[in-house]
Design a protein around this motif. Structure first.
Motif, PDB file in Angstrom:
ATOM      1  N   MET A  67     -15.189  39.844  40.879  1.00 29.21           N
ATOM      2  CA  MET A  67     -14.905  40.321  39.462  1.00 29.21           C
ATOM      3  C   MET A  67     -16.359  41.276  39.276  1.00 29.21           C
ATOM      4  SD  MET A  67     -14.270  38.086  35.477  1.00 29.21           S
ATOM      5  CE  MET A  67     -12.677  38.062  35.870  1.00 29.21           C
ATOM      6  N   VAL A  68     -15.813  42.847  38.763  1.00 34.36           N
ATOM      7  CA  VAL A  68     -16.885  43.301  38.110  1.00 34.36           C
ATOM      8  C   VAL A  68     -17.250  43.767  36.420  1.00 34.36           C
ATOM      9  CG1 VAL A  68     -17.548  44.361  40.147  1.00 34.36           C
ATOM     10  CG2 VAL A  68     -15.974  45.377  39.081  1.00 34.36           C
ATOM     11  N   ASP A  69     -17.887  44.047  35.926  1.00 35.60           N
ATOM     12  CA  ASP A  69     -17.566  44.508  34.464  1.00 35.60           C
ATOM     13  C   ASP A  69     -17.603  46.355  34.522  1.00 35.60           C
ATOM     14  OD1 ASP A  69     -18.273  45.311  31.916  1.00 35.60           O
ATOM     15  OD2 ASP A  69     -19.824  43.768  32.244  1.00 35.60           O
ATOM     16  N   GLY A  70     -15.892  46.208  33.736  1.00 35.04           N
ATOM     17  CA  GLY A  70     -15.912  47.794  33.735  1.00 35.04           C
ATOM     18  C   GLY A  70     -16.601  48.983  32.494  1.00 35.04           C
ATOM     19  N   LYS A  71     -17.327  47.556  31.830  1.00 33.53           N
ATOM     20  CA  LYS A  71     -17.727  48.487  30.597  1.00 33.53           C
ATOM     21  C   LYS A  71     -19.269  48.955  31.134  1.00 33.53           C
ATOM     22  CE  LYS A  71     -15.378  47.409  26.373  1.00 33.53           C
ATOM     23  NZ  LYS A  71     -16.211  46.068  25.659  1.00 33.53           N
ATOM     24  N   GLU A  72     -19.571  47.925  31.676  1.00 35.52           N
ATOM     25  CA  GLU A  72     -21.858  48.235  32.300  1.00 35.52           C
ATOM     26  C   GLU A  72     -21.008  49.185  33.428  1.00 35.52           C
ATOM     27  OE1 GLU A  72     -25.110  45.449  33.512  1.00 35.52           O
ATOM     28  OE2 GLU A  72     -23.606  44.757  32.985  1.00 35.52           O
ATOM     29  N   GLY A  73     -19.858  49.007  34.144  1.00 34.14           N
ATOM     30  CA  GLY A  73     -20.128  50.440  35.808  1.00 34.14           C
ATOM     31  C   GLY A  73     -20.523  49.240  36.898  1.00 34.14           C
ATOM     32  N   LEU A  74     -20.452  50.353  38.004  1.00 32.11           N
ATOM     33  CA  LEU A  74     -21.432  49.586  38.982  1.00 32.11           C
ATOM     34  C   LEU A  74     -22.900  48.680  38.817  1.00 32.11           C
ATOM     35  CD1 LEU A  74     -20.451  48.923  42.290  1.00 32.11           C
ATOM     36  CD2 LEU A  74     -21.062  51.534  41.862  1.00 32.11           C
ATOM     37  N   THR A  75     -22.751  48.288  39.372  1.00 34.28           N
ATOM     38  CA  THR A  75     -24.542  47.659  39.724  1.00 34.28           C
ATOM     39  C   THR A  75     -25.422  48.078  40.827  1.00 34.28           C
ATOM     40  OG1 THR A  75     -24.588  45.423  39.556  1.00 34.28           O
ATOM     41  CG2 THR A  75     -24.327  46.709  37.216  1.00 34.28           C
ATOM     42  N   ALA A  76     -26.221  47.800  40.798  1.00 35.93           N
ATOM     43  CA  ALA A  76     -26.832  47.064  43.057  1.00 35.93           C
ATOM     44  C   ALA A  76     -26.133  45.744  42.879  1.00 35.93           C
ATOM     45  CB  ALA A  76     -28.196  47.156  42.564  1.00 35.93           C
ATOM     46  N   THR A  77     -26.247  45.191  42.155  1.00 37.61           N
ATOM     47  CA  THR A  77     -25.998  43.638  42.145  1.00 37.61           C
ATOM     48  C   THR A  77     -24.568  43.350  42.575  1.00 37.61           C
ATOM     49  OG1 THR A  77     -27.318  42.709  40.772  1.00 37.61           O
ATOM     50  CG2 THR A  77     -25.550  41.427  41.490  1.00 37.61           C
TER      51      THR A  77
END
Length: 439
Positions: free
Chosen positions: A90-100
């Protein structure tokens, strides 16, 4: 057939627990209110399109963090990934892609297991295009959802269960008893397995555990075949150094699910720990045959009261499974291991036992005559008849005038009456009440 395991992973605060609670909240809320069984739950059963699977929630992964809590979360997530059949990333679609996110994706590609990439917090159509940057993770097409608003959940589950179809033929029914040896680390599981599969036994084969890293041992003892499922095998092969015992419950899930009988191993020098309670609770809820095995009994200084004192402590700590026999062994010296083998076979038979409807109804009628059901909500409970509908665990349908007025204490009374007449030692039993209009 063993249920597949799906692990939800991702960095902190992307909505993993929200999704977990959305999928399994109702099921969690209706399980037994038994102390020690459902506390700090990180797993639950989910059903979708006639598929059942075990969903495991994990803490957020911060790969480079030195924070002790985040390091423990990462360790938990790694164990879940190792044990899982399918990984829900799961990733956060509002915050966007992160290095983590990128680092977690790299870790997931190395495990070579099916990964379903889920972009959460897509609460409206305007945010739908936010998924495109996640294609760069190289984990296939992202599925957009809103866990909070229950949007896209069906499409996500459809994608998950696609990976289960090839597993239908994995477990063929065999005339053998499947035994899971479970317990917290360093309790003696490997020593017991080595003793059970010792050179005096006819070892049929070592079999890679179904979709796991464990090695199952198929052993023939006195003409009876046993499949010993070694959860310690997963840990030996793991590159993860486990400092936190809490996460051994994740390792136990798959082994318990595949077993007929679970050996709940307890260290005699430590007594029952909270971790032991959790592992025992999993086996109890799964409806497995259970034997409580107290190991390292040779290290205890004893008098004529010692065993009774230990029995009382175990019964108090594991009060939800008073039906389970307790045996005191030493895997190191072999003390009582032969008796343990006989006990495993006996409990497996009890877990698979079926009683005739006529005899069952005689027992229920006699129980009602001895003790009338209490009046609930101004209404008297009437019991019409009962029948056994399942084995493993033995499950009984009891037809009544109103299932809503069955009091907890009377349910336990009927269970005790059934046990008193038929035994069912070493196995949970289930009583399911069904409303039926009076003719």
């Amino acid at each position: 057939m063993a249920k597949p395991i799906v692990a939800i992973v991702g960095r902190p605060n992307v909505g993993k627990s929200t999704l977990f609670n959305k999928l399994v909240g109702k099921r969690i809320s209706i399980v037994e209110d038994t102390p020690g069984v459902t506390r700090d739950r990180i797993y639950a059963e989910v059903e979708w399109l006639n598929y059942r699977f075990t969903l495991v929630d994990t803490g957020g992964i911060e790969p480079e963090s030195e924070d002790i809590i985040l390091k423990q979360m990462k360790r938990q997530a790694q164990i879940a990934i190792e044990t899982a059949d399918v990984i829900l990333f799961m990733v956060d679609g509002k915050e966007g892609l992160t290095a983590t996110d990128i680092e977690v994706a790299e870790m997931l590609r190395r495990v070579k297991k099916p990964v379903v990439l889920v972009v959460n917090k897509i609460d409206n159509l305007k945010l739908e295009d936010n998924k495109f940057e996640f294609y760069s993770l190289g984990l296939g097409e992202p599925i957009t959802i809103s866990a909070a608003l229950s949007l896209g959940i069906g499409d996500m589950l459809d994608e998950i269960v696609k990976y289960f179809k090839d597993k239908e033929a994995d477990d063929e029914e065999e005339p053998l008893i499947k035994v899971a040896i479970v317990g917290k680390p360093n309790v003696g599981k490997s020593s017991l397995l080595n003793r059970l599969t010792g050179e005096e036994r006819a070892i049929v084969s070592d079999i890679p555990g179904t979709t796991r890293d464990a090695i199952d041992s198929l052993v023939e003892i006195n003409g009876e075949k046993f499949l010993f499922i070694d959860t310690a095998g997963i840990r030996r092969k793991s590159k993860i150094k486990e400092e936190i015992e809490k996460y051994s419950v994740i390792r136990s899930l798959a082994a318990i699910d595949r077993a007929d009988v679970c050996l709940i191993m307890i260290d005699a020098t430590e007594g029952v720990t909270e971790q032991d309670e959790k592992i025992a609770g999993i086996a109890h809820e799964a409806g497995k045959g259970i034997v409580i095995v107290v190991n390292k009994w040779d290290l205890i200084e004893k008098d004529d009261k010692t065993m009774n004192e230990y029995n009382n402590k175990i019964r108090t700590a594991l009060s939800f499974m008073t039906y389970a026999p307790i045996i005191y062994i030493s895997a190191k010296t072999g003390q009582r291991v032969t008796k343990l083998i006989d006990l495993i076979k006996y409990v497996a038979d009890q877990n698979a036992m079926r009683v005739k409807t006529g005899i069952l109804n005689e027992v229920i009628s006699e129980a009602v005559m001895l003790r009338q059901p209490p009046v609930e909500k101004g209404k008297a409970l009437k019991i019409y008849y009962a029948t056994q509908v399942l084995t493993k665990p033995p499950t009984f349908a009891i037809f009544v005038n109103d299932e809503e007025i069955v009091h907890f204490s009377y349910d336990r009374y009927l269970e005790n009456q059934i046990r008193q007449h038929f035994g069912f030692e070493g196995t949970p039993i289930r009583l399911v009440y069904k409303s039926k209009k009076e003719d």
